[in-house]
Write an enzyme that holds these catalytic residues in place. Structure first.
Site, short mmCIF file in Angstrom:
data_model
loop_
_atom_site.label_atom_id
_atom_site.label_comp_id
_atom_site.label_asym_id
_atom_site.label_seq_id
_atom_site.Cartn_x
_atom_site.Cartn_y
_atom_site.Cartn_z
CG HIS A 1 -2.43 -4.34 -3.35
ND1 HIS A 1 -1.45 -5.21 -2.93
CD2 HIS A 1 -2.55 -3.43 -2.38
CE1 HIS A 1 -1.01 -4.84 -1.73
NE2 HIS A 1 -1.66 -3.76 -1.37
NE ARG B 1 2.89 -8.18 0.59
CZ ARG B 1 3.61 -7.11 0.87
NH1 ARG B 1 3.03 -5.92 0.97
NH2 ARG B 1 4.93 -7.20 1.04
CB THR B 2 -1.86 -13.75 -1.81
OG1 THR B 2 -2.19 -13.81 -3.20
CG2 THR B 2 -2.87 -14.57 -1.02
CG HIS B 3 -2.76 -9.11 2.38
ND1 HIS B 3 -3.12 -8.55 1.16
CD2 HIS B 3 -1.88 -8.25 2.94
CE1 HIS B 3 -2.48 -7.39 1.02
NE2 HIS B 3 -1.72 -7.20 2.07
CD GLU C 1 -2.68 -4.56 14.64
OE1 GLU C 1 -2.64 -5.45 13.78
OE2 GLU C 1 -2.75 -3.36 14.35
CG ASN D 1 -2.43 3.30 10.29
OD1 ASN D 1 -2.12 2.65 9.30
ND2 ASN D 1 -2.57 2.77 11.50
CB SER E 1 -0.88 0.01 1.26
OG SER E 1 -1.59 -1.19 1.34
N1 LIG Z 1 -1.96 -4.73 11.44
C1 LIG Z 1 -2.00 -3.51 10.86
N2 LIG Z 1 -1.85 -3.41 9.54
C2 LIG Z 1 -1.92 -2.19 8.99
N3 LIG Z 1 -1.81 -1.83 7.68
C3 LIG Z 1 -1.94 -0.50 7.64
I1 LIG Z 1 -1.88 0.59 5.89
N4 LIG Z 1 -2.13 0.04 8.87
C4 LIG Z 1 -2.12 -1.02 9.74
C5 LIG Z 1 -2.28 -1.14 11.16
O1 LIG Z 1 -2.48 -0.17 11.91
N5 LIG Z 1 -2.20 -2.41 11.67
#
Ligand SMILES: Nc1nc2[nH]c(I)nc2c(=O)[nH]1
Length: 271
Positions: A70, A92-94, A193, A235, A38
């Site tokens: 993506h 990308r595969t998550h 989280e 972020n 990203s």
């Molecule tokens: N786990 C997690 N993945 C993320 N990806 C992105 I863009 N921001 C975050 C985040 O705050 N936590």
């Protein structure tokens, strides 16, 4: 070739995908691979001239991207006048897509089978430090894998010391001396989280949180590929910032950082 499935034999599937890419791009062997996370999408154009661009869904074992933004392509790019070629894996595969860990690392194994000796893993992530506002690029010095899984199977006891190559980090810092470093914590996601989990990660030595990268890096190490990881803080992680972040701020920060991180990536790859 019958279409080898990831489930049957992941290495054969990677070899098949690499052959497909060599035939479709006309480039027999690639030198470096990049996974653009990203915020990193614009970097590819700065690396060099695109030789070929393939829909990733046409390449055995790859699927359509699940994350908006993506691009779903695999590109072969001539790196300036170095005579070397970069393989840019746009999709990308998550892990949270539920396609299994083999699918998550298929791109990395394909890049290794395509001949690359270096892999650059980039991602967007949450930051645990107030001094790294959204838009800050951070070199990954190490990772904490909280996914409770591994791309490796069987008695493959692979050492992960210096997994995020200190040699490549030194090259990156020659390009941009001000680059900070941090430990990346991979959570399974797809939820973000809780503030308590962020404190747990912070007290455990984490500086960045995300949902990618660690498993891909482990697979790259098993394949003997040298890894550089770079995160873009998009972020502040949950509970770190006193006031809630607006999504507009996050998007703006990513856009504002694009020129710096794009030229950083192009300069590193050209080395
Ligand atoms: N786990 C997690 N993945 C993320 N990806 C992105 I863009 N921001 C975050 C985040 O705050 N936590």
């Amino acid at each position: 070739d019958e279409n080898v499935t990831l489930a049957a034999d992941p290495q054969a599937a990677a070899d098949q995908a690499a052959r497909h890419i060599a035939e479709a791009t006309g480039i027999e062997r690639h030198d470096v691979a990049l996974v653009l996370g990203s915020g990193w999408g614009g970097a590819a154009e700065l690396i060099g001239e695109t030789v070929a661009e393939l829909p990733s869904a046409d390449v055995p074992g790859f699927s359509r991207p699940a994350v908006a933004g993506h691009v779903g392509t695999i590109r072969s790019i001539r790196i300036g006048d170095t005579g070397r070629h970069a393989l840019v894996l746009g999709a990308r595969t998550h892990l949270y897509e539920g396609r299994g860990v083999r699918a998550v690392v298929h791109g990395v194994r394909t890049a290794a089978a395509a001949g690359v000796s270096t892999l650059v893993l980039t991602n967007g992530c949450g930051g645990l430090r107030l001094e790294w506002p959204p838009g800050t690029p951070v070199l990954i010095s190490d990772h904490i894998n909280l996914t409770a899984t591994s791309p490796l199977e069987g008695a493959t006891f692979v050492d992960l010391t210096d997994l995020y190559s200190s040699r490549l980090r030194a090259v990156a810092r020659e390009v941009d001396a001000g680059l900070p470093e941090g430990v990346y914590v991979q959570f399974p996601g797809p939820h973000y989280e809780t503030p308590a989990e962020i404190q747990f990660a912070k007290r455990g030595g984490g500086d960045l949180v995300g949902m990618s990268t660690a498993l891909e890096a482990i697979a790259a190490r098993e394949a003997g590929v040298e890894v550089l990881g770079i995160s873009l803080v998009t972020n502040l992680a949950a509970g770190i910032s006193p006031q809630p972040l607006s999504h507009a701020e996050v998007l703006e920060a990513g856009r504002a950082a694009a020129p710096r991180i794009g030229s950083l990536l192009a300069a590193i790859v050209a080395r």
